[in-house]
Design a protein around this motif. Structure first.
Motif, PDB file in Angstrom:
ATOM      1  N   LYS A  10     -20.267 -29.181  27.466  1.00 33.85           N
ATOM      2  CA  LYS A  10     -19.733 -29.404  26.118  1.00 33.85           C
ATOM      3  C   LYS A  10     -19.744 -30.891  25.776  1.00 33.85           C
ATOM      4  CE  LYS A  10     -17.839 -26.950  23.515  1.00 33.85           C
ATOM      5  NZ  LYS A  10     -18.305 -26.170  22.320  1.00 33.85           N
ATOM      6  N   GLU A  11     -19.374 -31.720  26.710  1.00 34.09           N
ATOM      7  CA  GLU A  11     -19.384 -33.162  26.476  1.00 34.09           C
ATOM      8  C   GLU A  11     -20.815 -33.655  26.240  1.00 34.09           C
ATOM      9  OE1 GLU A  11     -17.549 -34.959  29.836  1.00 34.09           O
ATOM     10  OE2 GLU A  11     -15.543 -34.171  29.380  1.00 34.09           O
ATOM     11  N   ALA A  12     -21.746 -33.082  26.990  1.00 36.72           N
ATOM     12  CA  ALA A  12     -23.134 -33.543  26.905  1.00 36.72           C
ATOM     13  C   ALA A  12     -23.790 -33.203  25.580  1.00 36.72           C
ATOM     14  CB  ALA A  12     -23.942 -32.950  28.055  1.00 36.72           C
ATOM     15  N   VAL A  13     -23.366 -32.113  24.936  1.00 37.62           N
ATOM     16  CA  VAL A  13     -23.989 -31.705  23.663  1.00 37.62           C
ATOM     17  C   VAL A  13     -23.081 -31.975  22.469  1.00 37.62           C
ATOM     18  CG1 VAL A  13     -25.353 -29.937  24.841  1.00 37.62           C
ATOM     19  CG2 VAL A  13     -23.174 -29.295  23.775  1.00 37.62           C
ATOM     20  N   ALA A  14     -21.989 -32.678  22.689  1.00 37.12           N
ATOM     21  CA  ALA A  14     -21.031 -32.954  21.619  1.00 37.12           C
ATOM     22  C   ALA A  14     -21.709 -33.611  20.428  1.00 37.12           C
ATOM     23  CB  ALA A  14     -19.908 -33.845  22.140  1.00 37.12           C
ATOM     24  N   GLY A  15     -21.331 -33.153  19.225  1.00 32.99           N
ATOM     25  CA  GLY A  15     -21.890 -33.708  18.005  1.00 32.99           C
ATOM     26  C   GLY A  15     -23.171 -33.043  17.546  1.00 32.99           C
ATOM     27  N   SER A  16     -23.678 -32.092  18.339  1.00 31.71           N
ATOM     28  CA  SER A  16     -24.891 -31.363  17.965  1.00 31.71           C
ATOM     29  C   SER A  16     -24.527 -29.905  17.717  1.00 31.71           C
ATOM     30  CB  SER A  16     -25.931 -31.441  19.087  1.00 31.71           C
ATOM     31  OG  SER A  16     -25.561 -30.583  20.164  1.00 31.71           O
ATOM     32  N   ASP A  17     -25.528 -29.129  17.290  1.00 34.81           N
ATOM     33  CA  ASP A  17     -25.294 -27.700  17.104  1.00 34.81           C
ATOM     34  C   ASP A  17     -25.761 -26.884  18.311  1.00 34.81           C
ATOM     35  OD1 ASP A  17     -27.990 -28.082  16.782  1.00 34.81           O
ATOM     36  OD2 ASP A  17     -28.149 -27.091  14.839  1.00 34.81           O
TER      37      ASP A  17
END
Length: 330
Positions: A124-131
């Motif tokens: 979740k942290e790694a893809v934060a800010g994306s869809d």
């Protein structure tokens, strides 16, 4: 088999045999469920495999191929499910999902990253800010050999950590023993534990032995409220094939025709090349229809597939293949 239709709108989220469904009485007892599943039309194995093979020979022209490559990238659940997974590996996987080709920001993102429950927070942290979604396998993946309470705790832990999607495995032993109601009730319980997360139900088609069993499992999963039906864990000898995926696409098409409820399909395991991916996209279009040509309704469970898609994408854009350092090796 003729069944009554409903007026529910297409694309409705999955739900377990809702009141008013033409299948509401099917799951009231072990006997009625068994009767329904064994009353489904038998599968013509030769015809199924011949149609899957024929669709796989369709030629795709350059413009259509470029579109298909981008569509396939957007449908990937970029996956790492190994005992040796580390925080660093999952972070790198998330970064790759968000920017598959760092040199070309027009490259589509993948649909999701798929990890074990203990790696969900990291993903979740790694893809934060994306869809990009985070999917988590659960329910004692891949064997599914655990008590129901343990399986549900697995699901709740993944959801609490932020999982957007849950990939569960069915109890193949119960299914192959004919205890369909146990499998149905377990899927219903997992669906409830998953709360807002979309539920993918994995059949492990390579262990189900027959196409008739794959058809029965598909209908069982859909009746129980699956949002997706998924071929495999990727951990056995036979995983996704064009024929078993075609059969599942027929099932979701027919289920929507009868209920108005649209269910997704996810072939997983063994899909490694652009050529393979395009064959599956042709299957989707020709069998279920264009409504499924979207990552909300169709996914690839894969890791190495993305690398080949990226190399083929660059080849179309530049006329040459990239060097060996162009893509990461998963």
């Amino acid at each position: 088999m003729t069944m009554p239709t409903t007026t529910s709108p297409p694309g409705t989220a999955g739900a377990a045999a809702p009141t008013g469904s033409p299948f509401a009485d099917v799951t009231t007892s072990a006997a009625t469920l068994h009767r329904f599943l064994h009353g489904l039309p038998g599968v013509d194995a030769v015809g199924l495999e011949a149609r899957a093979a024929a669709l796989g020979t369709r030629s795709i022209k350059t413009t259509a191929k470029a579109y298909a490559i981008d569509l396939a990238i957007s449908m990937i659940d970029l996956t790492t499910l190994e005992g040796a997974d580390t925080v660093g590996k999952v972070r790198a996987l998330g970064a790759k999902a968000v920017h598959p080709d760092p040199t070309d920001r027009d490259t589509p993102r993948t649909a999701a990253v798929c990890v074990y429950p203990d790696m969900v927070a990291t993903a979740k942290e790694a893809v934060a800010g994306s869809d990009v979604k985070v999917a988590s396998v659960a329910t004692a993946f891949p064997a599914g050999r655990a008590a129901l309470g343990v399986k549900l705790a697995d699901v709740r832990d993944a959801v609490a950590a932020g999982a957007d999607e849950i990939d569960m495995v069915i109890d193949r032993g119960a299914f192959l023993s004919g205890d369909y109601l146990k499998v149905y009730e377990e899927i219903v319980a997992v669906k409830e534990a998953a709360q807002h997360a979309r539920l993918k139900v994995i059949f492990e088609t390579g262990e189900l032995s027959t196409y008739d069993n794959i058809r029965r499992a598909s209908w069982l999963g859909m009746l129980a409220g699956a949002d997706f039906i998924k071929t495999s864990t990727g951990k056995v000898g036979v995983n996704a094939t064009p024929a078993n995926t075609l059969l599942m696409l027929e099932a979701v098409r027919d289920f929507r025709a009868q209920t108005g409820v649209q269910i997704g399909v996810k072939p997983a395991g063994g899909i490694r090349t652009t050529k393979d991916a395009i064959k599956f996209l042709v299957l989707v279009n020709e069998t279920a229809g264009a409504d499924w040509l979207d990552n909300h309704w169709f996914r690839f469970g894969a890791s190495s597939l993305l690398n080949d898609l990226l190399m083929q994408r660059q080849k179309l854009a530049t006329g040459r293949y990239s060097g060996p350092d162009y893509v990461t090796v998963d």
